[in-house]
Design an enzyme around this catalytic site. Structure first.
Site, short mmCIF file in Angstrom:
data_model
loop_
_atom_site.label_atom_id
_atom_site.label_comp_id
_atom_site.label_asym_id
_atom_site.label_seq_id
_atom_site.Cartn_x
_atom_site.Cartn_y
_atom_site.Cartn_z
N GLU A 1 -27.85 16.74 18.78
CA GLU A 1 -28.04 15.48 17.72
C GLU A 1 -29.48 15.88 16.82
O GLU A 1 -30.39 15.42 17.15
CB GLU A 1 -28.28 14.20 18.52
CG GLU A 1 -28.48 12.95 17.35
CD GLU A 1 -29.19 11.95 18.19
OE1 GLU A 1 -29.05 10.73 17.58
OE2 GLU A 1 -29.57 11.81 19.34
N ASP B 1 -28.91 14.69 23.04
CA ASP B 1 -29.33 13.38 22.49
C ASP B 1 -31.05 13.74 22.06
O ASP B 1 -31.63 14.43 22.86
CB ASP B 1 -29.45 12.45 23.69
CG ASP B 1 -29.87 10.92 22.90
OD1 ASP B 1 -29.37 10.76 22.04
OD2 ASP B 1 -31.06 10.42 23.58
#
Length: 512
Positions: A260, A202
């Protein structure tokens, strides 16, 4: 090179599951790990190779799992470590790997590390987070939160400000502290030792903040915002990924890191591959946010192919839990265009990632204001429960149970599974072709000459794909046997010369 031993994710397709919305095994309205186990046969039937789960770790759910309060356990609503181990084992029996989300940019404010950090300026974990004195009676600098407003909150108890690039309940970890590095080394090994095949990272581009906390400059492309060159996108993050990659390579098979990498320049995105020593896959948001037009999407693919290292591997996705689903965002609900989008996704060179429901053509759902749960924006419409059937509970939960988010409307699995002309069957058949024909997994991509509105490309010497994204009929200079078309009536058609495509139509041709 074709024929060489390759990593599973290079030849495979990954399926992203939002665990709370996939399948509810115990009738509480919340999807869970046991529910995913119950649906593994479907994923095997579909033909995917890996499953990426959005966060399953304990969390107060201010940001629905992305505010982690324990990095080495499972949220009680979703199951426990034993159930996750069972999921890994049952998936493995079907040839499926399990990827988890890891959130290294920030924790929850209820994580024991942060609770200790804010207890006093001399606390043992104080420097595990970014604390700073204010400036001129205000925050330490001008950084802006991704979710809006300032990125600093003042703590009355200790008289300093703490950094949060997202919600105030998501304090940023301080990666200038060695203890943070060591802790995440242990977290990776904890999950890898349990058989987890890798992580989607993330906010991979934003883990490190400028050590001097310098102000972000104005964005030259938008006067109302700042350009986050100090609050995020720091070059020091590459050292973290090189270290994590070393840990991944200590396992057999090597574990996978998917970033990401929320940057819109393919060249910057490609930098996260390093010299083959950082991420194996970096998500391509320039592709996600491009309009679904032949020239624009083709250009992003060409730029990506040119930018990534020669031993790098692209990864493509159309939807995820943070963006409007592609059937709405790209296709305006037009089924023919939805078919074309999936056709593109599954026939490019690289790893394809399907978000649950993509294979059905599921659109973004309208969630009533009173049912909204996302504090950070309007993302609930991409996270509604999976529709398995048209029965009460839609096969997601028991009859009469209120799901955690409303079902919305749209297609379900049962209605499409046995229909050879459905979007689901098109998706499954494309996945089967990838498995059966090595060139469709491994061969190079090359753009082919095509008329306005059409995007055509080759996969090696044998296969060519063409998709007409224009409004008029078009002819492409291709000949051969159509293996699969978005209009399934064309499957098996022999094209002698000049391939004619109607608007929003795509075909894959064996040119031999």
């Amino acid at each position: 090179m074709i024929g060489e031993e390759r990593a599973w994710w290079q030849d495979g397709v990954i399926y992203q599951i939002y665990p709370r919305s996939f399948a509810d095994s115990n009738g509480d309205g919340v999807g869970d790990l046991a529910g995913i186990i119950d649906r593994l046969d479907y994923l095997e039937w579909l033909g995917v190779n890996g499953i990426w789960l959005n966060p399953v770790t304990p969390s107060p759910n201010k940001d629905w799992g992305y505010d982690v309060s324990d990095y080495c356990d499972v949220h009680p609503e979703l199951g426990d470590l034993e159930t996750l181990d069972m999921l890994v084992a049952e998936a493995g029996r079907r040839g499926l790997r399990i990827l988890l989300d890891i959130v290294p940019n920030h924790s929850s404010d209820q994580h024991p590390w942060f609770e200790d950090s804010r207890s006093s300026r001399s606390a043992g974990h104080r420097d595990w987070y970014v604390w700073a004195d204010g400036r001129d009676g205000g925050p330490p600098n001008n950084w802006q939160s991704v979710f809006g407003g300032p990125t600093w909150t003042f703590d009355e108890a200790t008289g300093q400000w703490y950094l949060h690039n997202f919600l105030p309940e998501q304090p940023d970890l301080n990666w200038w502290t060695q203890g943070v590095w060591d802790a995440f080394d242990d977290i990776l090994r904890f999950w890898f030792d349990r058989g987890i095949a890798g992580f989607r990272i993330d906010v991979a581009h934003g883990i490190v903040n400028d050590r001097e906390l310098r102000d972000d400059p104005p964005d030259p492309d938008a006067a109302w915002r700042l350009k986050p060159i100090y609050s995020m996108n720091r070059p020091e993050v590459h050292e973290i990924f090189r270290r994590w990659r070393t840990i991944c390579e200590q396992y057999d098979p090597a574990r996978l890191l998917v970033g990401e990498t929320h940057v819109l320049d393919p060249v910057v995105m490609a930098s996260y591959y390093g010299k083959g020593d950082e991420l194996q896959l970096a998500f391509n948001f320039a592709f996600v946010y491009a309009p679904f037009e032949s020239e624009r999407t083709r250009r992003v693919v060409e730029q990506t192919e040119a930018a990534i290292p020669s031993d790098g591997w692209p990864v493509w996705t159309l939807s995820n839990h943070d963006v409007i689903r592609f059937p709405t965002r790209w296709c305006g609900g037009d089924e023919a265009k939805i078919r074309c989008a999936l056709f593109v996704l599954l026939l490019l060179r690289g790893t394809a990632v399907l978000y649950y429901g993509d294979e059905l053509g599921l659109e973004q759902q309208d969630v009533p204001k009173e049912a909204e749960l996302d504090l950070a924006g309007q993302r609930d419409g991409a996270r509604t429960p999976m529709r398995w059937s048209n029965e009460p509970g839609h096969g997601f939960t028991r009859e009469g149970v209120e799901p955690w988010l409303p079902f919305g409307s749209g297609p379900d699995v049962a209605a499409q599974r046995d229909d050879p002309g459905s979007i689901l069957r098109l998706c499954r058949d494309l996945l089967a072709l990838r498995r059966e024909r090595p060139d469709l997994r491994q061969a190079p991509y090359a753009s082919l000459p095509s008329p306005d509105g059409v995007w055509a490309w080759s996969r090696g010497d044998r296969y060519a794909a063409a998709v007409n994204l224009g409004e008029d009929e078009a002819v492409v200079e291709l000949a051969g046997a159509i293996l699969v078309g978005t209009n399934r009536e064309r499957d098996g058609e022999q094209v002698r010369s000049g391939l004619c495509l109607g608007p929003s139509e795509g075909v894959l041709v064996d040119t031999t």
